[in-house]
Design a protein around this motif. Structure first.
Motif, PDB file in Angstrom:
ATOM      1  N   ASN A 123       0.825  -1.215   0.000  1.00  0.00           N
ATOM      2  CA  ASN A 123       0.000   0.000   0.000  1.00  0.00           C
ATOM      3  C   ASN A 123       0.859   1.265   0.000  1.00  0.00           C
ATOM      4  N   LYS A 124       1.920   1.240   0.780  1.00  0.00           N
ATOM      5  CA  LYS A 124       2.823   2.397   0.826  1.00  0.00           C
ATOM      6  C   LYS A 124       3.480   2.609  -0.540  1.00  0.00           C
ATOM      7  N   PHE A 125       3.893   1.522  -1.187  1.00  0.00           N
ATOM      8  CA  PHE A 125       4.509   1.599  -2.509  1.00  0.00           C
ATOM      9  C   PHE A 125       3.533   2.193  -3.525  1.00  0.00           C
ATOM     10  N   MET A 126       2.284   1.755  -3.499  1.00  0.00           N
ATOM     11  CA  MET A 126       1.288   2.246  -4.454  1.00  0.00           C
ATOM     12  C   MET A 126       0.975   3.719  -4.217  1.00  0.00           C
ATOM     13  N   LYS A 127       0.895   4.137  -2.956  1.00  0.00           N
ATOM     14  CA  LYS A 127       0.639   5.553  -2.653  1.00  0.00           C
ATOM     15  C   LYS A 127       1.791   6.442  -3.118  1.00  0.00           C
ATOM     16  N   SER A 128       3.010   5.933  -2.968  1.00  0.00           N
ATOM     17  CA  SER A 128       4.185   6.775  -3.280  1.00  0.00           C
ATOM     18  C   SER A 128       4.262   7.133  -4.754  1.00  0.00           C
ATOM     19  N   LEU A 129       3.601   6.353  -5.616  1.00  0.00           N
ATOM     20  CA  LEU A 129       3.635   6.619  -7.060  1.00  0.00           C
ATOM     21  C   LEU A 129       2.232   6.778  -7.641  1.00  0.00           C
ATOM     22  N   GLN A 130       1.223   6.883  -6.751  1.00  0.00           N
ATOM     23  CA  GLN A 130      -0.182   7.029  -7.155  1.00  0.00           C
ATOM     24  C   GLN A 130      -0.573   5.938  -8.150  1.00  0.00           C
ATOM     25  N   LEU A 131      -0.297   4.676  -7.774  1.00  0.00           N
ATOM     26  CA  LEU A 131      -0.515   3.543  -8.665  1.00  0.00           C
ATOM     27  C   LEU A 131      -1.920   2.958  -8.503  1.00  0.00           C
ATOM     28  N   VAL A 132      -2.416   2.359  -9.576  1.00  0.00           N
ATOM     29  CA  VAL A 132      -3.736   1.727  -9.600  1.00  0.00           C
ATOM     30  C   VAL A 132      -3.558   0.238  -9.889  1.00  0.00           C
TER      31      VAL A 132
END
Length: 836
Positions: free
Chosen positions: A170-179
Motif C-alpha cells: 500500500n505504501k509503494f502504491m501511494k508513493s507513485l499514485q498507482l492503480v
C-alpha cells in the motif's frame, strides 16, 4: 481505425528449468513479458536459448529462488535506453522506447521476507521514471482479503505476515499514485492467480500503472494456464501519446513561472498575501506529493511539465506553501481563478489533465483524507458477521456533497483540522454544469465533478461509499465499515442482512454495486459464504477447458473453449475463419479470441455444459445433438411415429433373441433403415426451416418501414394524464429530473403512465415508452454513456422510471437497458429517413 496496442504479460513461472518450451509457448501472444521466480543462478544459461526471438534482461541470484526478467519481442519496434537489475533478484527496471514512445518497465518479485525492496524501488522510480510507468509482478499479498482470497474452511491461516506485506505494498502504491488495473476494470469480479492444492487460492499478481495514465489501458485479464501454481495476467496498452511530441519543449525559468502564476498570489487590490496560516502545509508534504507525480508527455493547461517542478522543487516550495495558505484562507475561489482548469485527452473524453501546482495540493489533501479513512477501518471482520461489498459502478461522476455532508459535519465537532481540509477540497473541485439556465435556488450547493485524473477522486469515492454503507446500517445494533482500495465492506449481524438488502432494493441506485459476500454464522453454523467451495471443486472449475454450446443464429451445437465465453455464459467469441479445419485447430488450441489484434464477433449462445478435455467435449456435443433431435421430433408432431418405432425395435430385439444371429450382410434391419431415413429427412426439413427463417428475418430487416408505426406503438386511448409529454428540450428534461428528485409521487405517476402503453415484445414496449417520453430531436441529443458531444442517458433518473415501467410489462432491467441503447443508437437513422 483502431489504435496500435502493446501486449504485456506478467507471470510467476516458478523456475525456468522445467517445461521451458511449454512456458515460452504460452507467451506467444505477448510483446513484452515480465517474469518472476526465474531461478537463474550465476552459471545457468536457460535464457540464452531464446535470444534469437527476444531481447532479454534478467537477474542472476540463485537456482532455487527469486529472480526476475523482462523479455521484449525482437519483432517489436524497440530502442533500449538503460536497465537496472537488483542484486537480490527482486526486480528489473528497463527504460526504453516502444514504437517511438518512452516507457519505464518494471518486473517485481516481492518476496515475503523482503522488507526494503519496495521502499528502495519507490525512491528510485520517483526520480528516475521517464515516459509511461508499467509495473508487473508477484507481490505475495492480497489487497482485499474479502474478494481477493478464497479460504479453505478446513484449514486455519495465519495472517500476520500477510498484513505486514500489505502495508509495504500500500505504501509503494501511494508513493507513485498507482492503480491495481485488473481490480479497477473488474470491481466485483472474484478471480485468482495463485492455485496450490490445500491452500487458499488468491490474487497475488498485479499490473500497476499511475492513476493519471489509466486512460491508456485497453484491457486487463487473468488468463488460463495448464500449469498449477500461478496464472499469467494479460495487459493491453494503447501506444498513443497524450500529446504530439515536441523536440523543443517549452521549459520556463523560475521568474517566468512566477509571472505566469502572479494572479494566484495577489488579492483583488493587487497586494501580496504571503502570511502563513496556522494550518500550514509542510515541506515534507510538498516534497512527497511532487515526487509521487507521473513524469510523461501529459498536456497541462499552462504547458508546464512535472519535470520542471521536480528540478526546481527547492525554489518552488515557498510559493506552493503560499498558494495553499491562500486557498485555505478563502482568499480566492479556485473556479473563478481557473486554478482547477483542465485539459481533456484527445483520445479519451473522460480523462482530465490538471496543472502540476493543482495536483500537488490535491495530492496532499487526498493523502490526509486517505489516512483518515484507513484509521477508521479495522483490518478484519468478526467471523460471525454477515458481509456486503459496496463498490462504484462508474469510477468518475458528478458528486453531490450532500452524500458526504454528514461526515463533514461530524469532523467539524471532533476534528477541526480535518474539517478545514474538507472545505479546501470543496473549493478545489470543479462545479458541475447547471442543468439549465432557469433560476436556481442559491441556497442549494452546486454538484461537484469527480474527474478521472484528479488525485482526490479515488478517496472521495471511497468516502462516499463509506457514507452510503453507514446510511444503510446506521440504525442496526452492530455494524463495522471496512475501507479498501476500490470498495467498502459492510459487516452486520446475520439477522439484519435481509433488512439491508431490502433497503438497497427499495432505492434505485446507478452509482454503486451491492454484492452479498457472506451470510454469517448462527450458533456456530455457517449460513452461506460466496466462494467457499472446497479446493477440489475450485480446481475442477479451473480445469474445465471446453464447453458445449448452441450458436443461436445457426442453431448449431459446437465445442468452444471456456475462455471464449462471457462471464454469464450467454455469449461466445467465434473465429471468422472460413476453413473448418482452421476453426477446429483454434478450438483445440484455445487460442486467444482475436485476429490481427481485433476481437472476434460475439455470438449469442445457449450453454449446455463443460468438460476437462476436448475428447470429452466432443462426446458431450454428440449427446447434445441427439437430445436436440429427439426434442425436435416431439415438438414437430411425430410422437406417434416414435412410439411405433420403439414398438418395432422391441419386436426386432425379441426376434433376435429367438432366432439365430443373422449374417453380416443381413444385419441391418429394415426398421433401422427406416429410422435413419426418417431422421435424415427431419434434419433436411429442420435445415430448410432454419434457412427460410433466416431469409425472412433478413427481408423483414431490409424492408422495415419505420415511418409507419405499428399498432402497438400507438398509445392506448385510455392513457390520459396531465403529464406534459413528450419532452422536447433539455430544459424539459432538467425540470422533470428535479421533480423526480424532490417527489416520489411524481415518479409513480410517470411509471403508471408509461407502463400502460404496452407493446408486442420487449423491443416494442421500450420503443413505445421512448416515443411517448421524448421527441426524436431530443432523443438524438443523448446516448447511453454520454460519449462525444452527447449527454449520458444512463445517469438520468428518467432511466429508472423507464425501467420500473418496463418491469410492469415483464421486461427485465438488462433487456430494458439494451433496448434503450439500441433506440438511442438508431434515432439518427430514423430522423434521416424523414418520418412523416
Amino acid at each position: 481505425m483502431a489504435s496500435e496496442t502493446i501486449k504485456f504479460i506478467t507471470w510467476n513461472v516458478n523456475g525456468l528449468k522445467q517445461n521451458r518450451d511449454q512456458k515460452f509457448q504460452e507467451l506467444q501472444n505477448a510483446d513484452i513479458v515480465f517474469l518472476q521466480e526465474t531461478h537463474i543462478g550465476a552459471g545457468d544459461e536457460h535464457m540464452k536459448d531464446y535470444k534469437d526471438e527476444w531481447h532479454i534482461y534478467y537477474t542472476k541470484y540463485t537456482s532455487s529462488s527469486k529472480g526476475t526478467a523482462i523479455l521484449v519481442r525482437k519483432s517489436l519496434d524497440f530502442e533500449h535506453t538503460s536497465d537496472e537489475k537488483d542484486n537480490c533478484g527482486a526486480y528489473v527496471v528497463l527504460k526504453c522506447k516502444l514504437k517511438g514512445q518512452p516507457y519505464t518497465l518494471v518486473s517485481v518479485y516481492n518476496h515475503h521476507a523482503d522488507e526494503k525492496t519496495l521502499d528502495n524501488l519507490s525512491r528510485y522510480l520517483q526520480s528516475m521514471t521517464t515516459g509511461l510507468l508499467v509495473i508487473g509482478g508477484d507481490f505475495n499479498t492480497v489487497l482485499n482479503p474479502f474478494i481477493d482470497k478464497k479460504f479453505n474452511k478446513c484449514k486455519k491461516i495465519k495472517n500476520g505476515n500477510q498484513r505486514k506485506l500489505l502495508l509495504y505494498v500500500n505504501k509503494f502504491m501511494k508513493s507513485l499514485q498507482l492503480v491495481d488495473i485488473w481490480r479497477r476494470k473488474n470491481p466485483i469480479k472474484q478471480d485468482y492467480t495463485y492455485y496450490i492444492r490445500d491452500t487458499p487460492v488468491s490474487r497475488l499478481d498485479y499490473f500497476l500503472i499511475p492513476e493519471e495514465c489509466m486512460w491508456r489501458v485497453k484491457s486487463c485479464d487473468i488468463t488460463n494456464s495448464e500449469r498449477p501454481d500461478h496464472q499469467p495476467v494479460f495487459l493491453e496498452i494503447n501506444n498513443i501519446p497524450a500529446m504530439t511530441f515536441q523536440k523543443d519543449f517549452y521549459i520556463p525559468t523560475i521568474f517566468q513561472w512566477l509571472k505566469l502564476k502572479q494572479h494566484l498570489f495577489t488579492d483583488e487590490t493587487g497586494s501580496s498575501l504571503g502570511r502563513e496560516s496556522s494550518h500550514a502545509v509542510s515541506e515534507v508534504d510538498i516534497f512527497s506529493a511532487v515526487n509521487s507525480l507521473q513524469v510523461s508527455d501529459t498536456p497541462r493547461p499552462d504547458g508546464i511539465p512535472v519535470s520542471f517542478y521536480k528540478d526546481n522543487m527547492q525554489d518552488l516550495i515557498q510559493y506552493i506553501k503560499m498558494l495553499y495558505n491562500r486557498i485555505h484562507s478563502g482568499a480566492f475561489n479556485c473556479s473563478e481563478k481557473h486554478f482547477n482548469e483542465t485539459v481533456k485527452s484527445p483520445h479519451d473524453n473522460s480523462q482530465h489533465f490538471f496543472n502540476v501546482d493543482y495536483l500537488v495540493i490535491a495530492t496532499i489533501l487526498a493523502k490526509r483524507l486517505g489516512d483518515y479513512l484507513e484509521s477508521q477501518s479495522k483490518d478484519h471482520a468478526p467471523k460471525d458477521l454477515a458481509t456486503v461489498m459496496i463498490t462504484p459502478k462508474t469510477f468518475c461522476t458528478e458528486m453531490r456533497l450532500s452524500h458526504i455532508q454528514d461526515e463533514i459535519e461530524k469532523q467539524k465537532r471532533s476534528n477541526p483540522t480535518l474539517y478545514q481540509d474538507f472545505l479546501i477540497v470543496k473549493n478545489l473541485l470543479r462545479d458541475a454544469p447547471e442543468a439549465d439556465t432557469e433560476s436556481v435556488d442559491d441556497s442549494i450547493e452546486r454538484d461537484k465533478l469527480l474527474d478521472q485524473g484528479c488525485p482526490l477522486t479515488p478517496v472521495l469515492i471511497m468516502l462516499a461509499l463509506k457514507c452510503f454503507g453507514s446510511a444503510l446500517a446506521g440504525r442496526l445494533k452492530q455494524q463495522d465499515i471496512l475501507v479498501f482500495k476500490e470498495s467498502v465492506i459492510l459487516c452486520i449481524q446475520p439477522e439484519d442482512l435481509e433488512k439491508v438488502l431490502a433497503a438497497v432494493r427499495e432505492r434505485s441506485n446507478e452509482v454503486f454495486y451491492i454484492e452479498e459476500l457472506h451470510r454469517g454464522n448462527v450458533n456456530g453454523k455457517q449460513l452461506k459464504c460466496l466462494g467457499n467451495e472446497s479446493m477440489a471443486e475450485d480446481w475442477k472449475k479451473r480445469l474445465t477447458m471446453y464447453a458445449i454450446v448452441t450458436l443461436q443464429d445457426s442453431d448449431e451445437v459446437v465445442v468452444a473453449p471456456t475462455n471464449w465465453l462471457s462471464l454469464d455464459k450467454k455469449q461466445c467469441y467465434w473465429p471468422p475463419f472460413k476453413s473448418p479445419d482452421k476453426c477446429m485447430e483454434a478450438v483445440q488450441n484455445r487460442i486467444k479470441p482475436e485476429t490481427g489484434g481485433k476481437p472476434w464477433e460475439k455470438l449469442n449462445i445457449s450453454f449446455h455444459g463443460e468438460h476437462v478435455t476436448f475428447e470429452k467435449a466432443k462426446e458431450g456435443q454428440k449427446e447434445t445433438k441427439e437430445q436436440k433431435e429427439r426434442s425436435y421430433l416431439l415438438a414437430t408432431g411425430f410422437p406417434g411415429i416414435l412410439k411405433r418405432q420403439r414398438l418395432e425395435c422391441n419386436q426386432e430385439m425379441l426376434k433376435q433373441q429367438l432366432l439365430p444371429e443373422p449374417s453380416a450382410s443381413t444385419s441391418r434391419m429394415p426398421a433401422d433403415a427406416d429410422k435413419d431415413e426418417l431422421l435424415q429427412m427431419l434434419r433436411d426439413i429442420k435445415s430448410t426451416v432454419q434457412e427460410n427463417s433466416a431469409m425472412l428475418k433478413k427481408l423483414l430487416k431490409d424492408n422495415t418501414v419505420s415511418e409507419v408505426p405499428s399498432s402497438t406503438s400507438i398509445p392506448p386511448k385510455d392513457v390520459k394524464t396531465k403529464l406534459k409529454l413528450p419532452l422536447r428540450t433539455i430544459k424539459d428534461v432538467a425540470r422533470i429530473e428535479r421533480m423526480l428528485t424532490k417527489n416520489a409521487t411524481t415518479h409513480e405517476k410517470y411509471v403508471r403512465c408509461l407502463s400502460r402503453l404496452g407493446g408486442f415484445g420487449q423491443k416494442d414496449v421500450i420503443k413505445n415508452i421512448m416515443q411517448h417520453l421524448l421527441t426524436d430531436d431530443l432523443a438524438s441529443k443523448f446516448n447511453w454513456q454520454g460519449r462525444g458531444n452527447k449527454k449520458p442517458f444512463s445517469k438520468l433518473i428518467l432511466t429508472d422510471v423507464i425501467r420500473d415501467a418496463a418491469l410492469k410489462q415483464s421486461v427485465t432491467r438488462i433487456d430494458c437497458d439494451a433496448e434503450i441503447k439500441n433506440y438511442l443508437w438508431s434515432i439518427c437513422d430514423r430522423i434521416g429517413r424523414g418520418r412523416p
